[in-house]
Design a protein around this motif. Structure first.
Motif, PDB file in Angstrom:
ATOM      1  N   PHE A   1       0.825  -1.208   0.000  1.00 29.11           N
ATOM      2  CA  PHE A   1       0.000   0.000   0.000  1.00 29.11           C
ATOM      3  C   PHE A   1       0.859   1.256   0.000  1.00 29.11           C
ATOM      4  O   PHE A   1       0.588   2.222  -0.723  1.00 29.11           O
ATOM      5  CB  PHE A   1      -0.930   0.001   1.211  1.00 29.11           C
ATOM      6  N   ILE A   2       1.897   1.275   0.835  1.00 31.52           N
ATOM      7  CA  ILE A   2       2.759   2.452   0.908  1.00 31.52           C
ATOM      8  C   ILE A   2       3.443   2.704  -0.432  1.00 31.52           C
ATOM      9  O   ILE A   2       3.527   3.855  -0.901  1.00 31.52           O
ATOM     10  CB  ILE A   2       3.804   2.271   2.028  1.00 31.52           C
ATOM     11  N   ILE A   3       3.931   1.639  -1.081  1.00 30.13           N
ATOM     12  CA  ILE A   3       4.584   1.795  -2.378  1.00 30.13           C
ATOM     13  C   ILE A   3       3.614   2.356  -3.410  1.00 30.13           C
ATOM     14  O   ILE A   3       3.961   3.238  -4.206  1.00 30.13           O
ATOM     15  CB  ILE A   3       5.161   0.444  -2.840  1.00 30.13           C
ATOM     16  N   ILE A   4       2.369   1.865  -3.393  1.00 24.50           N
ATOM     17  CA  ILE A   4       1.366   2.370  -4.339  1.00 24.50           C
ATOM     18  C   ILE A   4       1.107   3.848  -4.113  1.00 24.50           C
ATOM     19  O   ILE A   4       1.075   4.656  -5.063  1.00 24.50           O
ATOM     20  CB  ILE A   4       0.059   1.564  -4.214  1.00 24.50           C
ATOM     21  N   VAL A   5       0.933   4.243  -2.837  1.00 25.58           N
ATOM     22  CA  VAL A   5       0.639   5.642  -2.541  1.00 25.58           C
ATOM     23  C   VAL A   5       1.822   6.531  -2.902  1.00 25.58           C
ATOM     24  O   VAL A   5       1.655   7.618  -3.470  1.00 25.58           O
ATOM     25  CB  VAL A   5       0.250   5.809  -1.054  1.00 25.58           C
ATOM     26  N   LEU A   6       3.044   6.099  -2.566  1.00 23.42           N
ATOM     27  CA  LEU A   6       4.225   6.885  -2.916  1.00 23.42           C
ATOM     28  C   LEU A   6       4.348   7.036  -4.433  1.00 23.42           C
ATOM     29  O   LEU A   6       4.738   8.104  -4.932  1.00 23.42           O
ATOM     30  CB  LEU A   6       5.472   6.224  -2.347  1.00 23.42           C
ATOM     31  N   THR A   7       4.018   5.993  -5.170  1.00 19.39           N
ATOM     32  CA  THR A   7       4.050   6.074  -6.634  1.00 19.39           C
ATOM     33  C   THR A   7       3.051   7.111  -7.137  1.00 19.39           C
ATOM     34  O   THR A   7       3.361   7.907  -8.039  1.00 19.39           O
ATOM     35  CB  THR A   7       3.741   4.695  -7.246  1.00 19.39           C
ATOM     36  N   LEU A   8       1.858   7.124  -6.558  1.00 19.37           N
ATOM     37  CA  LEU A   8       0.853   8.122  -6.940  1.00 19.37           C
ATOM     38  C   LEU A   8       1.323   9.540  -6.627  1.00 19.37           C
ATOM     39  O   LEU A   8       1.094  10.471  -7.408  1.00 19.37           O
ATOM     40  CB  LEU A   8      -0.471   7.832  -6.227  1.00 19.37           C
ATOM     41  N   VAL A   9       1.995   9.704  -5.484  1.00 16.75           N
ATOM     42  CA  VAL A   9       2.495  11.035  -5.120  1.00 16.75           C
ATOM     43  C   VAL A   9       3.547  11.497  -6.126  1.00 16.75           C
ATOM     44  O   VAL A   9       3.542  12.653  -6.558  1.00 16.75           O
ATOM     45  CB  VAL A   9       3.076  11.007  -3.686  1.00 16.75           C
ATOM     46  N   VAL A  10       4.462  10.591  -6.495  1.00 14.42           N
ATOM     47  CA  VAL A  10       5.494  10.955  -7.471  1.00 14.42           C
ATOM     48  C   VAL A  10       4.867  11.315  -8.808  1.00 14.42           C
ATOM     49  O   VAL A  10       5.250  12.312  -9.455  1.00 14.42           O
ATOM     50  CB  VAL A  10       6.501   9.793  -7.628  1.00 14.42           C
ATOM     51  N   LEU A  11       3.893  10.518  -9.256  1.00 11.04           N
ATOM     52  CA  LEU A  11       3.211  10.820 -10.517  1.00 11.04           C
ATOM     53  C   LEU A  11       2.516  12.185 -10.451  1.00 11.04           C
ATOM     54  O   LEU A  11       2.535  12.960 -11.415  1.00 11.04           O
ATOM     55  CB  LEU A  11       2.198   9.719 -10.839  1.00 11.04           C
ATOM     56  N   TYR A  12       1.899  12.478  -9.309  1.00  5.18           N
ATOM     57  CA  TYR A  12       1.229  13.764  -9.129  1.00  5.18           C
ATOM     58  C   TYR A  12       2.223  14.916  -9.245  1.00  5.18           C
ATOM     59  O   TYR A  12       1.972  15.908  -9.938  1.00  5.18           O
ATOM     60  CB  TYR A  12       0.540  13.789  -7.766  1.00  5.18           C
ATOM     61  N   LEU A  13       3.362  14.803  -8.588  1.00  5.00           N
ATOM     62  CA  LEU A  13       4.357  15.875  -8.619  1.00  5.00           C
ATOM     63  C   LEU A  13       4.947  16.055 -10.020  1.00  5.00           C
ATOM     64  O   LEU A  13       5.052  17.173 -10.524  1.00  5.00           O
ATOM     65  CB  LEU A  13       5.465  15.586  -7.603  1.00  5.00           C
ATOM     66  N   VAL A  14       5.339  14.931 -10.647  1.00  5.60           N
ATOM     67  CA  VAL A  14       5.965  15.016 -11.966  1.00  5.60           C
ATOM     68  C   VAL A  14       4.994  15.575 -12.999  1.00  5.60           C
ATOM     69  O   VAL A  14       5.337  16.490 -13.770  1.00  5.60           O
ATOM     70  CB  VAL A  14       6.482  13.626 -12.399  1.00  5.60           C
ATOM     71  N   SER A  15       3.769  15.053 -13.041  1.00  2.00           N
ATOM     72  CA  SER A  15       2.794  15.537 -14.028  1.00  2.00           C
ATOM     73  C   SER A  15       2.421  16.986 -13.764  1.00  2.00           C
ATOM     74  O   SER A  15       2.240  17.783 -14.703  1.00  2.00           O
ATOM     75  CB  SER A  15       1.548  14.652 -14.009  1.00  2.00           C
ATOM     76  N   GLY A  16       2.305  17.370 -12.479  1.00  2.00           N
ATOM     77  CA  GLY A  16       1.968  18.756 -12.149  1.00  2.00           C
ATOM     78  C   GLY A  16       3.054  19.725 -12.557  1.00  2.00           C
ATOM     79  O   GLY A  16       2.776  20.806 -13.101  1.00  2.00           O
ATOM     80  N   ILE A  17       4.318  19.354 -12.311  1.00  2.00           N
ATOM     81  CA  ILE A  17       5.430  20.229 -12.702  1.00  2.00           C
ATOM     82  C   ILE A  17       5.504  20.358 -14.213  1.00  2.00           C
ATOM     83  O   ILE A  17       5.684  21.465 -14.762  1.00  2.00           O
ATOM     84  CB  ILE A  17       6.749  19.673 -12.137  1.00  2.00           C
ATOM     85  N   MET A  18       5.357  19.244 -14.940  1.00  2.00           N
ATOM     86  CA  MET A  18       5.416  19.290 -16.403  1.00  2.00           C
ATOM     87  C   MET A  18       4.285  20.151 -16.961  1.00  2.00           C
ATOM     88  O   MET A  18       4.489  20.945 -17.897  1.00  2.00           O
ATOM     89  CB  MET A  18       5.333  17.871 -16.964  1.00  2.00           C
ATOM     90  N   TYR A  19       3.099  20.025 -16.390  1.00  2.00           N
ATOM     91  CA  TYR A  19       1.963  20.809 -16.876  1.00  2.00           C
ATOM     92  C   TYR A  19       2.183  22.311 -16.664  1.00  2.00           C
ATOM     93  O   TYR A  19       1.970  23.120 -17.568  1.00  2.00           O
ATOM     94  CB  TYR A  19       0.691  20.364 -16.160  1.00  2.00           C
ATOM     95  N   ARG A  20       2.625  22.683 -15.473  1.00  2.00           N
ATOM     96  CA  ARG A  20       2.787  24.098 -15.161  1.00  2.00           C
ATOM     97  C   ARG A  20       3.923  24.728 -15.971  1.00  2.00           C
ATOM     98  O   ARG A  20       3.859  25.896 -16.339  1.00  2.00           O
ATOM     99  CB  ARG A  20       3.033  24.272 -13.663  1.00  2.00           C
ATOM    100  N   ARG A  21       4.958  23.943 -16.236  1.00  2.00           N
ATOM    101  CA  ARG A  21       6.057  24.485 -17.032  1.00  2.00           C
ATOM    102  C   ARG A  21       5.694  24.627 -18.503  1.00  2.00           C
ATOM    103  O   ARG A  21       6.039  25.626 -19.154  1.00  2.00           O
ATOM    104  CB  ARG A  21       7.292  23.593 -16.884  1.00  2.00           C
ATOM    105  N   SER A  22       4.990  23.609 -19.046  1.00  2.00           N
ATOM    106  CA  SER A  22       4.677  23.636 -20.480  1.00  2.00           C
ATOM    107  C   SER A  22       3.491  24.530 -20.810  1.00  2.00           C
ATOM    108  O   SER A  22       3.492  25.212 -21.834  1.00  2.00           O
ATOM    109  CB  SER A  22       4.409  22.206 -20.970  1.00  2.00           C
ATOM    110  N   ARG A  23       2.485  24.547 -19.952  1.00  2.00           N
ATOM    111  CA  ARG A  23       1.275  25.312 -20.242  1.00  2.00           C
ATOM    112  C   ARG A  23       1.293  26.726 -19.652  1.00  2.00           C
ATOM    113  O   ARG A  23       0.769  27.657 -20.266  1.00  2.00           O
ATOM    114  CB  ARG A  23       0.044  24.565 -19.709  1.00  2.00           C
ATOM    115  N   LEU A  24       1.883  26.885 -18.483  1.00  2.00           N
ATOM    116  CA  LEU A  24       1.864  28.186 -17.811  1.00  2.00           C
ATOM    117  C   LEU A  24       3.195  28.923 -17.904  1.00  2.00           C
ATOM    118  O   LEU A  24       3.276  30.099 -17.556  1.00  2.00           O
ATOM    119  CB  LEU A  24       1.484  28.002 -16.327  1.00  2.00           C
TER     120      LEU A  24
END
Length: 250
Positions: A182-205
Motif C-alpha cells: 500500500f505504501i509503495i502504491i501511494v508513494l508512486t501516486l504522489v510521485v506521478l502527481y508531482l511530476v505531471s503537475g510540474i510538467m503541466y505548469r512548465r509547459s502550459r503556464l
C-alpha cells in the motif's frame, strides 16, 4: 488538484500507520504476519483454576474489554493486550482488572528457541511487589488453528502466554507485506502527481523554479501545518499520559 493532494497525503498517513500496527516482522530472514489473528472487536479468553483467574488477550491490540460488560473493572479498562481478572482481592492499582503490560511497550519479534514461531514481550504493567508486571507471548506455529490461547502462567509477576496459530508459521522473507505494498502504491501516486503537475505548469503556464510545483501555495503553508500537527500530537500524548498516570494511581 489541491483536493487530490490532500487525499493522497491522508492515504499515505493512514497506510503508514496501518503498516506500523499491522503486527508484521521479519526474523532471521523469515517473514511473519500475525494481523489475521488479531480480533478487531473481541478477544481470546482463558481461565485458570489454581489460582482462579480469567485472562483476556488480543494479538497486537487492546483486549477490547469494556466497562459495560466488565463492571468489575471500574471506570477504566487497562490499555493492554493481556488483562487479568482477579476473582479475589484487587491489583495494586485498585481495580480487579490487572494490566499485565502496555500495548505501547510491545517489543520486536524474536524467534522461538525450540519451535517454529516468534515471541513478543510487553512491560510497564501494574505494579506487583514493587515492580511492574511483564508478559511474554509465544506465538507457536500450528496449522490447525487461526488462533487459540493454550496456556497462561505466572512466575514472580512475569506472565507467559502460549498462543497457537497458523499465522506464526514461517513464510518467505522475500515477500512484501500488504502494508508496504500500500505504501509503495501511494508513494508512486504522489510521485506521478508531482511530476505531471510540474510538467503541466512548465509547459502550459511557462513557470519555472518553485512556482512550477503543483499547489505551490499549499507547500508554502506546509511547514506551518506540520507545526500544528506536532502541537496537536504532543497535546494528545500528554493528555493520554496524564490519564494513564491517573489510572495507575487509582
Amino acid at each position: 488538484m489541491y483536493p487530490l493532494l490532500t487525499v493522497l497525503l491522508l492515504l499515505l498517513t493512514c497506510f503508514t500507520q496501518a503498516a506500523l500496527l499491522s503486527c508484521e516482522g521479519t526474523v532471521d530472514g523469515v517473514h511473519y504476519d500475525l494481523t489475521p489473528a488479531r480480533r478487531n472487536t473481541g478477544y481470546y479468553e482463558f481461565h485458570t483454576d489454581d489460582p482462579v483467574f480469567t485472562y483476556f488477550f488480543n494479538v497486537c491490540d487492546y483486549s477490547h474489554l469494556n466497562t459495560t460488560t466488565r463492571t468489575d473493572c471500574g471506570d477504566t479498562i487497562p490499555p493492554a493486550p493481556l488483562v487479568q481478572i482477579v476473582e479475589e482481592g484487587r491489583c495494586e492499582a485498585g481495580s480487579k482488572c490487572c494490566n499485565l503490560g502496555l500495548l505501547s511497550s510491545q517489543s520486536k519479534f524474536s524467534p522461538l528457541e525450540e519451535e517454529d514461531g516468534i515471541t513478543v514481550t510487553y512491560d510497564q504493567g501494574d505494579m506487583c511487589g514493587g515492580s511492574p508486571r511483564t508478559t511474554q507471548v509465544s506465538f507457536v506455529c500450528d496449522s490447525s488453528t487461526d488462533g487459540e490461547v493454550k496456556a497462561v502462567a505466572e512466575d514472580n509477576c512475569h506472565y507467559t502466554v502460549t498462543f497457537h496459530t497458523k499465522y506464526a508459521c514461517s513464510t518467505s522473507g522475500d515477500a512484501l507485506s500488504g502494508g508496504w505494498v500500500f505504501i509503495i502504491i501511494v508513494l508512486t501516486l504522489v510521485v506521478l502527481y508531482l511530476v505531471s503537475g510540474i510538467m503541466y505548469r512548465r509547459s502550459r503556464l511557462g513557470v519555472t523554479g518553485w512556482e512550477s510545483l503543483p499547489n505551490v501555495e499549499f507547500w508554502r503553508q506546509f511547514p506551518g501545518l506540520v507545526k500544528d500537527g506536532c502541537v496537536f500530537s504532543f497535546t494528545w500524548f500528554r493528555d493520554v499520559a496524564i490519564r494513564r498516570r491517573g489510572y495507575t494511581r487509582s
